[in-house]
Design a protein around this motif. Structure first.
Motif, PDB file in Angstrom:
ATOM      1  N   GLU A 805      35.016  43.861  45.504  1.00  0.00           N
ATOM      2  CA  GLU A 805      35.402  44.938  44.600  1.00  0.00           C
ATOM      3  C   GLU A 805      34.247  45.225  43.659  1.00  0.00           C
ATOM      4  O   GLU A 805      33.652  44.293  43.098  1.00  0.00           O
ATOM      5  CB  GLU A 805      36.645  44.549  43.797  1.00  0.00           C
ATOM      6  CG  GLU A 805      37.870  44.308  44.650  1.00  0.00           C
ATOM      7  CD  GLU A 805      39.070  43.925  43.793  1.00  0.00           C
ATOM      8  OE1 GLU A 805      39.091  44.317  42.600  1.00  0.00           O
ATOM      9  OE2 GLU A 805      39.950  43.230  44.306  1.00  0.00           O
ATOM     10  N   ARG A 806      33.955  46.479  43.495  1.00  0.00           N
ATOM     11  CA  ARG A 806      32.838  46.849  42.622  1.00  0.00           C
ATOM     12  C   ARG A 806      33.147  46.508  41.170  1.00  0.00           C
ATOM     13  O   ARG A 806      34.289  46.579  40.712  1.00  0.00           O
ATOM     14  CB  ARG A 806      32.540  48.345  42.751  1.00  0.00           C
ATOM     15  CG  ARG A 806      31.976  48.741  44.108  1.00  0.00           C
ATOM     16  CD  ARG A 806      31.513  50.193  44.073  1.00  0.00           C
ATOM     17  NE  ARG A 806      30.940  50.601  45.342  1.00  0.00           N
ATOM     18  CZ  ARG A 806      31.624  51.182  46.310  1.00  0.00           C
ATOM     19  NH1 ARG A 806      32.923  51.410  46.135  1.00  0.00           N
ATOM     20  NH2 ARG A 806      31.035  51.549  47.434  1.00  0.00           N
ATOM     21  N   ALA A 807      32.115  46.151  40.426  1.00  0.00           N
ATOM     22  CA  ALA A 807      32.265  45.888  38.996  1.00  0.00           C
ATOM     23  C   ALA A 807      32.623  47.181  38.267  1.00  0.00           C
ATOM     24  O   ALA A 807      32.136  48.258  38.606  1.00  0.00           O
ATOM     25  CB  ALA A 807      30.985  45.304  38.435  1.00  0.00           C
ATOM     26  N   LYS A 808      33.510  47.062  37.277  1.00  0.00           N
ATOM     27  CA  LYS A 808      33.930  48.214  36.485  1.00  0.00           C
ATOM     28  C   LYS A 808      33.727  47.899  35.012  1.00  0.00           C
ATOM     29  O   LYS A 808      34.358  46.987  34.472  1.00  0.00           O
ATOM     30  CB  LYS A 808      35.395  48.547  36.764  1.00  0.00           C
ATOM     31  CG  LYS A 808      35.671  48.972  38.194  1.00  0.00           C
ATOM     32  CD  LYS A 808      37.143  49.291  38.397  1.00  0.00           C
ATOM     33  CE  LYS A 808      37.411  49.730  39.830  1.00  0.00           C
ATOM     34  NZ  LYS A 808      38.858  50.024  40.055  1.00  0.00           N
ATOM     35  N   GLY A 809      32.829  48.651  34.385  1.00  0.00           N
ATOM     36  CA  GLY A 809      32.557  48.428  32.973  1.00  0.00           C
ATOM     37  C   GLY A 809      32.064  47.018  32.733  1.00  0.00           C
ATOM     38  O   GLY A 809      31.094  46.557  33.331  1.00  0.00           O
ATOM     39  N   ARG A 810      32.732  46.316  31.840  1.00  0.00           N
ATOM     40  CA  ARG A 810      32.338  44.947  31.512  1.00  0.00           C
ATOM     41  C   ARG A 810      32.878  43.939  32.519  1.00  0.00           C
ATOM     42  O   ARG A 810      32.529  42.770  32.467  1.00  0.00           O
ATOM     43  CB  ARG A 810      32.850  44.585  30.114  1.00  0.00           C
ATOM     44  CG  ARG A 810      32.240  45.424  28.994  1.00  0.00           C
ATOM     45  CD  ARG A 810      32.806  44.980  27.660  1.00  0.00           C
ATOM     46  NE  ARG A 810      32.232  45.756  26.560  1.00  0.00           N
ATOM     47  CZ  ARG A 810      32.571  45.576  25.296  1.00  0.00           C
ATOM     48  NH1 ARG A 810      33.480  44.663  24.978  1.00  0.00           N
ATOM     49  NH2 ARG A 810      32.015  46.315  24.344  1.00  0.00           N
ATOM     50  N   LEU A 874      38.009  35.487  43.818  1.00  0.00           N
ATOM     51  CA  LEU A 874      36.988  34.816  42.993  1.00  0.00           C
ATOM     52  C   LEU A 874      36.200  35.841  42.188  1.00  0.00           C
ATOM     53  O   LEU A 874      36.191  37.032  42.502  1.00  0.00           O
ATOM     54  CB  LEU A 874      36.028  34.019  43.885  1.00  0.00           C
ATOM     55  CG  LEU A 874      36.651  33.092  44.926  1.00  0.00           C
ATOM     56  CD1 LEU A 874      36.503  33.703  46.313  1.00  0.00           C
ATOM     57  CD2 LEU A 874      36.011  31.711  44.888  1.00  0.00           C
ATOM     58  N   ARG A 875      35.512  35.331  41.175  1.00  0.00           N
ATOM     59  CA  ARG A 875      34.583  36.156  40.402  1.00  0.00           C
ATOM     60  C   ARG A 875      33.377  35.304  40.048  1.00  0.00           C
ATOM     61  O   ARG A 875      33.409  34.062  40.140  1.00  0.00           O
ATOM     62  CB  ARG A 875      35.241  36.686  39.128  1.00  0.00           C
ATOM     63  CG  ARG A 875      35.731  35.614  38.181  1.00  0.00           C
ATOM     64  CD  ARG A 875      36.263  36.222  36.889  1.00  0.00           C
ATOM     65  NE  ARG A 875      36.894  35.226  36.030  1.00  0.00           N
ATOM     66  CZ  ARG A 875      36.242  34.365  35.256  1.00  0.00           C
ATOM     67  NH1 ARG A 875      34.906  34.377  35.230  1.00  0.00           N
ATOM     68  NH2 ARG A 875      36.907  33.505  34.503  1.00  0.00           N
ATOM     69  N   GLU A 876      32.338  35.964  39.633  1.00  0.00           N
ATOM     70  CA  GLU A 876      31.145  35.226  39.226  1.00  0.00           C
ATOM     71  C   GLU A 876      31.440  34.403  37.986  1.00  0.00           C
ATOM     72  O   GLU A 876      32.208  34.805  37.107  1.00  0.00           O
ATOM     73  CB  GLU A 876      29.996  36.195  38.941  1.00  0.00           C
ATOM     74  CG  GLU A 876      29.490  36.908  40.182  1.00  0.00           C
ATOM     75  CD  GLU A 876      28.320  37.805  39.874  1.00  0.00           C
ATOM     76  OE1 GLU A 876      27.847  37.758  38.714  1.00  0.00           O
ATOM     77  OE2 GLU A 876      27.884  38.545  40.771  1.00  0.00           O
ATOM     78  N   ARG A 877      30.806  33.246  37.933  1.00  0.00           N
ATOM     79  CA  ARG A 877      31.004  32.356  36.782  1.00  0.00           C
ATOM     80  C   ARG A 877      30.466  32.984  35.500  1.00  0.00           C
ATOM     81  O   ARG A 877      29.486  33.693  35.515  1.00  0.00           O
ATOM     82  CB  ARG A 877      30.278  31.030  37.027  1.00  0.00           C
ATOM     83  CG  ARG A 877      31.021  30.135  38.022  1.00  0.00           C
ATOM     84  CD  ARG A 877      30.210  28.898  38.320  1.00  0.00           C
ATOM     85  NE  ARG A 877      30.962  27.968  39.139  1.00  0.00           N
ATOM     86  CZ  ARG A 877      31.693  26.977  38.665  1.00  0.00           C
ATOM     87  NH1 ARG A 877      31.759  26.782  37.354  1.00  0.00           N
ATOM     88  NH2 ARG A 877      32.353  26.163  39.470  1.00  0.00           N
TER      89      ARG A 877
END
Length: 877
Positions: A805-810, A874-877
């Motif tokens: 999923e693309r990053a959105k804002g922060r 998951l997401r980046e740490r």
């Protein structure tokens, strides 16, 4: 009498039901429970008569007029056939003594005559002014049948076991119920005589009763037998009758339990699985035939038990609702029951929409026993089936006039919206029965796989005569808005070559049907050590229901997207040829490792290792579609350099290297595009008129000639050509401009061009694709060891989908991974995501994540998961 709580808990523990408790009434609308020692049996018999014949109130409704007319017509016709009967016939054209099917039909016709005499509102039958005389005639016929054709146990039980244990007993029991009062006055011993004989014919049972360890007393068959025995118990009366009812209920309750393949009860694999799969005959995907029969029967049991106090049937409603939502709804598209779950019934005329009518009938009644949101959802689904089907379900064919009235009231209720139980986009992996269904608003794609667990096909009793490749990746692409009788059903199998079914890789050879091989509908060799008789286990294993020899067949689900994979294999008969008789014919299969990646606009198919170890020519069919003789059909395409291509218009197929192809039926307003993904292998395209008799697929079909335009696109390999890899995508409803755009953007395809779709790997070890528009990578690995692709490392055989999923804002982008074990034997599987270390946001129970050098390692707990998908985000740490 009541079923004990402990007994019910032990029977239904796998379903998670709390219990089935005795109740004062099964529904809020039920009449007060009768009192007295015979209250339960009397209520059960009253319910049975009402269910079959209706009531004065129901039958006075205009909506039941067609149903009542059908009852009258059948009875009058049967009585005329009785008048014309010969010496060894009860009805003209049905000679008795050696044909069990004729005896079964004879009993059913007697029931239909008796039904007409007990149906309120009919009055005397035309030409038969005295209903009591008609009833005496039925009773006399029952006496004659028992004395001459049925009662002698030494002469009986020839032919099909089903007729003796289920078919005849169903009709005979129902007739005894309808005429119970008349029999008590005229032949009081006849009911007891018939009950004893029916018990004696339960030869696959134990001591004249159900045997849960018998391979014949499972699933839908068990429901049929136990429903009959419920009624027989009520007819028996007294303590013996109560005991029979109790035993029948306890036996039938076992069919509600979700099958746990790792803890089988009585060794039975038949029934519903956690993923919605339904299996009958131990290895056949059968939702659309036996599953439909089971649904009908258990709902009828709810109606029979209503108000009897024998069980709290409301506890069973959520189980049946789950069957409908997760088992039936996915395999019904716009009112059409899909081919992948009908076994040998695919060769019958009239299947498809009529199959769904039986589901609509059962769900109509089920909704009356549900409450709240569940009741609304079921009613809405009935309305959906009514509006989506062409033709709509015909209530005149429903079993009960009471259901006809309930159906009419439901349709007239404006507060109930029509709504499918499926979301608009849905992917269902029926891994327990090796089937996959992928749905989008404009189409549904149904895939039939097979393995060492699941039969490649079902052939039996002269039905489905040419089934050899139906489980070898055959697919059916249903297009929205189309009359599916013009695309599939019996005419599809009649006119499309069995070697050229869509999605199939087959050797070029001529196979012979079972009747052609052996002169009978089965292989007969009772003296061989494997003991081949019509109903033997060897017959099932090697003739009727052969399974594959590969364990790899399964796939993963991520939201509404999916991946599926299969290693094509020989069947058990070829593998066991050394054990088989010399005159038993076996066939060797071609080889292929295949994946299907199911997206929004595209269904991507990869095939590797395609060839033949015996050096035969091989054909892999991309798609096969039929059209009416006068439909306007066009086929267009483009070559790799973008220049336009079209068939030459000659009498035979045309072959060329193509970038894309488009089939369009302008008369029906349908089209399918085919995108060839950089394989370079020539495509053979044919559009020809084919005329065959429907009898080529089923010996009992009428000898009706069917003519269809048959379109086929295929890859052909010459003898001894060696193995090849193939890659293509099906695009439902694709326009030429859309196909040209794919061609321009994705022309580098396998090397990772600019297009949204790219093939990343296509070998017998690993197959994978990327769709940049969806941010999705999907991969199937087939062998042991490590497999690396697109920043993933898979450990051993696996099916995996990864979506970025693309990053959105922060908010940092998230990655969701779904994985399953397509072999169903691995204790766990691992996936390494290379790159930055990630932390889990959500995860299914048992999924483990940990940072490792070079990335994040995911561990999925596939032990005893039976193909279930596990998901982690998951997401980046």
């Amino acid at each position: 009498m009541e079923i004990t709580r402990r007994r019910v808990l032990s029977l239904l523990s796998a379903t998670g039901l709390a219990a089935v408790l005795p109740a004062h009434a099964a529904t809020a609308e039920a009449a007060p429970l009768p009192t007295g020692p015979a209250a339960g049996p009397e209520r059960l018999l009253t319910n049975a008569v009402g269910m079959a014949a209706g009531t004065s109130a129901s039958n006075s409704r205009a909506e039941t007029a067609a149903k009542l007319a059908a009852v009258t017509e059948a009875a009058v016709s049967h009585l005329a056939a009785m008048e014309a009967a010969g010496e060894d016939e009860l009805f003209s054209g049905l000679p008795l003594g050696t044909d069990d099917a004729n005896l079964n039909t004879t009993f059913r016709r007697l029931y239909e005559i008796a039904l007409a005499t007990r149906t309120p509102g009919l009055g005397p039958l035309p030409g038969h002014p005295d209903p009591a005389a008609v009833q005496r005639r039925v009773i006399d016929a029952l006496v004659r049948l028992h004395e001459r054709y049925y009662g002698d146990q030494d002469k009986g039980y020839y032919g099909n076991w089903f007729n003796w244990e289920i078919g005849i007993s169903t009709s005979a029991t129902a007739t005894l119920v309808l005429l119970a009062d008349q029999l008590a006055d005229q032949r009081p011993e006849l009911t007891r005589t018939y009950l004893a004989t029916m018990d004696a014919y339960l030869r696959n049972g134990k001591d004249g009763d159900v045997d849960l360890d018998s391979r014949f007393h499972t699933g839908a068959n068990l429901a049929d037998i136990t429903t009959n025995r419920l009624l027989q118990g009520a007819l028996t009366g007294g303590s013996a009758g109560e005991a029979r009812i109790r035993k029948a209920l306890e036996d039938q309750l076992t069919v509600y339990a979700t099958v746990d393949p790792y803890a089988l009860k009585h060794g039975v694999t038949d029934g519903y699985y956690a993923d919605g799969s339904f299996i009958q005959h131990h290895s056949v995907a059968y939702t659309g035939s036996y599953g439909k029969g089971l649904l009908t029967r258990v709902v009828q049991t709810l109606k029979l038990l209503d108000g009897t106090g024998y069980a709290d049937t409301s506890a069973l409603v959520p189980v049946i609702h789950r069957w409908v939502a997760d088992g039936f709804a996915p395999v019904i598209f716009e009112g059409w029951m899909m081919e992948i779950v009908k076994g040998r019934a695919v060769s019958r005329t009239g299947t498809g929409y009529s199959d769904t009518a039986a589901v609509a009938e059962a769900v109509t009644d089920l909704s009356a026993y549900a409450a709240g949101e569940r009741a609304t959802a079921l009613k809405s689904y009935v309305k959906h089936l009514h509006t989506a089907s062409r033709p709509a379900p015909d209530p005149a064919r429903f079993v009960s006039p009471l259901t006809v009235v309930r159906y009419a009231d439901l349709l007239a209720d404006d507060s109930v919206p029509a709504a499918d139980l499926n979301p608009a986009a849905r992917h269902t992996a029926f891994n327990a029965m090796d089937k996959t269904v992928h749905r989008r608003p404009g189409y549904a794609f149904a895939l039939s796989r097979s393995s060492e667990r699941i039969s490649k096909y079902e052939y039996m009793s002269g039905e489905n005569l040419m089934p050899w490749f139906q489980g070898d990746g055959a697919h059916y692409l249903y297009l929205a808005g189309q009359d599916q009788t013009q695309a599939y059903g019996v005419d599809h199998f009649t006119t499309v070559s069995p070697y050229g079914l869509a999605g199939v890789t087959a050797p070029v050879e001529r196979r012979r049907t079972v009747p052609e091989l052996y002169g009978t509908p089965y292989y007969d060799n009772p003296d061989h050590p494997l003991h081949f008789t019509a109903s033997s286990e060897s017959q099932n294993t090697y003739v009727y229901l052969p399974r594959g020899t590969s364990r790899h067949s399964g796939g993963a689900v991520l939201d509404a997207y999916g991946a599926a994979g299969m290693v094509q294999s020989d069947d058990f008969a070829y593998a066991d040829r050394a054990r088989l008789p010399d005159d038993f014919t076996v066939y060797r299969n071609a080889t292929a490792t295949k994946s299907w990646f199911l997206l929004d606009e595209e269904i991507v198919v990869l095939a590797a290792g395609v060839g033949d170890r015996a050096g035969r020519a091989v054909t892999t069919t991309v798609d096969a579609r039929i059209a009416a003789p006068d439909d306007r059909v066009t086929v267009t395409g483009a070559r790799p350099d973008g220049t336009r291509w079209s068939p030459g218009g000659g009498s035979g197929p045309d072959t060329g290297r193509l970038r894309w192809l488009r089939y369009a039926n302008h008369t029906r307003g349908t089209s399918v595009g085919y995108l060839f993904l950089g394989t370079g292998h020539p495509v053979t395209v044919a559009l020809e008129s084919v005329t065959r008799s429907r009898r080529v697929v089923r010996t009992a079909n009428p000898d009706t000639a069917v003519t269809r335009q048959v379109f086929g696109a295929s890859f052909r390999q010459a003898p001894h050509a060696g193995q090849v890899a193939l890659a293509y995508a099906l695009l439902p409803h694709a326009t030429e401009s859309a196909l040209r755009a794919y061609g321009q953007e994705g022309k580098e395809g396998e090397e990772g061009g600019d297009g949204p779709l790219a093939v990343l790997a296509n070998t017998p070890r690993l197959q994978a694709v990327r769709h940049t528009g969806l941010g999705l990578v999907a991969a199937n690995s087939f062998t042991t060891g490590h497999h690396s692709v697109a920043g993933l490392r898979l450990d051993g055989p696996a099916s995996v989908l990864v979506r970025h999923e693309r990053a959105k804002g922060r908010h940092r982008g998230r990655i969701t991974v779904a994985a399953s074990d397509p072999t169903m034997r691995r204790p766990h599987l691992s996936v390494l995501l290379r790159g930055r270390r990630l932390t889990a946001v959500t995860a299914d129970p048992g999924v483990k994540t940990r940072p490792v050098p070079g990335g994040t390692l995911l561990r999925f707990p596939t032990h005893h998961a039976y193909g279930r998908t596990f998901t982690v985000t998951l997401r980046e740490r």
